[in-house]
Design a protein around this motif. Structure first.
Motif: not given
Length: 373
Positions: A134-139
């Motif tokens: 999730x974090x990687x996708x948003x960044x």
């Protein structure tokens, strides 16, 4: 047949006179299906998110706004230092901490790159892996938007082309986890009811002393076995019907395949489970012993069936063992028929293997049953 009919009447009367058994057969599976279908989920939501913004610039605030707008993250607080965020994570208040360093925006504008620090609570490894995605996708989304803003007007000819990928999800377009889990839970409930009741039924006759009376009658061994197992085979099919009705009404699970194929496979599958229960009852003297043995095999079958964890992620030796797991085949087939609309030719490999399994385990169970005449 006349002898078997008398045995069937006797068994059904005995079952329906036992009120606690009726609760186990009909009420508990319904309650378990309604609860497990909502609780057994690997979706990660309501992630406690916090941040340390040492830059406090438009770019850093834009990045934080993307996390705040996400439905997966619950924004908890902004922390002034790494120490405060570490204390919050150690206390269990926070799951993910995003550390935006000083000069974050300046580095993006001058060097076209900058660093971020993400700390994730990884006590639960599977949840941490999903949170990292999730974090990687948003960044990544933020990075793509910033790249366009940082292009020099003199280099507009080198404007990167933006590619929009639109995924197409088959068999579960909404990515609803219940659609994936409920068919497998149906297998779990049918297995538990058939295995436990078949395993404890003959043992109960031993405890009451009625088995000795049956053994001295002219009833043949195969007649006794058929009369004992057929009622639980019928109850297992009835359990599956009830489960399918609940799955459709309560969870709107799609049933795109031919349900007759599902019941055909369930017929063979129940013969396997009942044969295992009979085999267990032949080597136990009390219902408690039968229950413990049945539970021992049930836990192994369920955990190695692919119901909760993919078989492909297991070690090679464990994948080999799953070839002898009947629950694995039913979990595969119930999802194939209900969600994919598979035909008889699609499920024939599993059906043939399970048919051989049923013949072997029931032959072994009948052979191991000792009738004293």
């Amino acid at each position: 047949m006349r002898t078997i009919n008398f045995l069937l009447v006797k068994e059904f009367k005995q079952i329906f006179r036992n009120k606690p058994m009726l609760v186990i057969i009909f009420m508990l599976p319904v309650i378990q299906l309604l609860i497990l279908a909502n609780a057994a989920s690997y979706e990660v939501k309501n992630i406690a998110f916090s941040a340390i913004d040492m830059d406090n610039t438009p770019y850093s605030r834009e990045l934080l706004s993307k996390f705040k707008a996400s439905t997966q993250f619950d924004f908890i607080a902004m922390y002034p230092s790494e120490e405060k965020a570490k204390e919050a994570m150690q206390s269990g208040t926070v799951d993910v901490v995003l550390h935006i360093p000083q000069y974050f925006e300046r580095n993006l504008q001058k060097e076209k790159k900058s660093k971020l620090l993400v700390t994730i609570n990884a006590i639960n490894g599977s949840a941490a892996a999903v949170e990292n995605i999730y974090v990687t996708s948003i960044i990544k989304d933020f990075n793509q938007a910033v790249q366009v803003d940082l292009i020099d007007p003199a280099d507009m000819s080198q404007m990167p082309k933006k590619v929009n990928a639109i995924p197409l999800f088959w068999f579960n377009p909404e990515l609803d986890y219940k659609t994936f889990m409920v068919p497998g839970i149906l297998v779990l409930l049918v297995t538990m009811v058939a295995l436990f009741l078949a395993g404890m039924n003959i043992v109960r006759e031993k405890e009451l002393g009625t088995l000795e009376q049956i053994n001295v009658t002219p009833i043949k061994k195969h007649e006794f076995i058929i009369g004992k197992l057929t009622p639980f085979w019928i109850l297992g099919i009835a359990e599956l019907i009830i489960g399918l009705v609940i799955a459709k009404i309560a969870f709107d699970i799609p049933m795109v395949g031919n349900l007759a194929l599902l019941f055909l496979f369930a017929t063979v599958y129940l013969l396997v489970v009942l044969g295992i229960g009979l085999y267990i009852s032949n080597f136990t003297e009390t219902q408690q012993q039968a229950m413990f043995l049945a539970w021992f095999f049930a836990v192994i079958f369920i955990l190695m069936s692919g119901l909760f964890t993919p078989i492909e992620s297991m070690p090679i030796w464990a994948q080999f063992i799953t070839e002898f797991n009947p629950v694995k085949y039913f979990v595969e087939v119930v999802r194939m028929v209900m969600l994919k609309g598979s035909s008889l030719s699609d499920i024939s490999p599993q059906l043939i293997k399970l048919g051989i399994y049923a013949l072997l385990i029931n032959a072994l169970a009948v052979w191991s049953y000792k009738k004293v005449s």
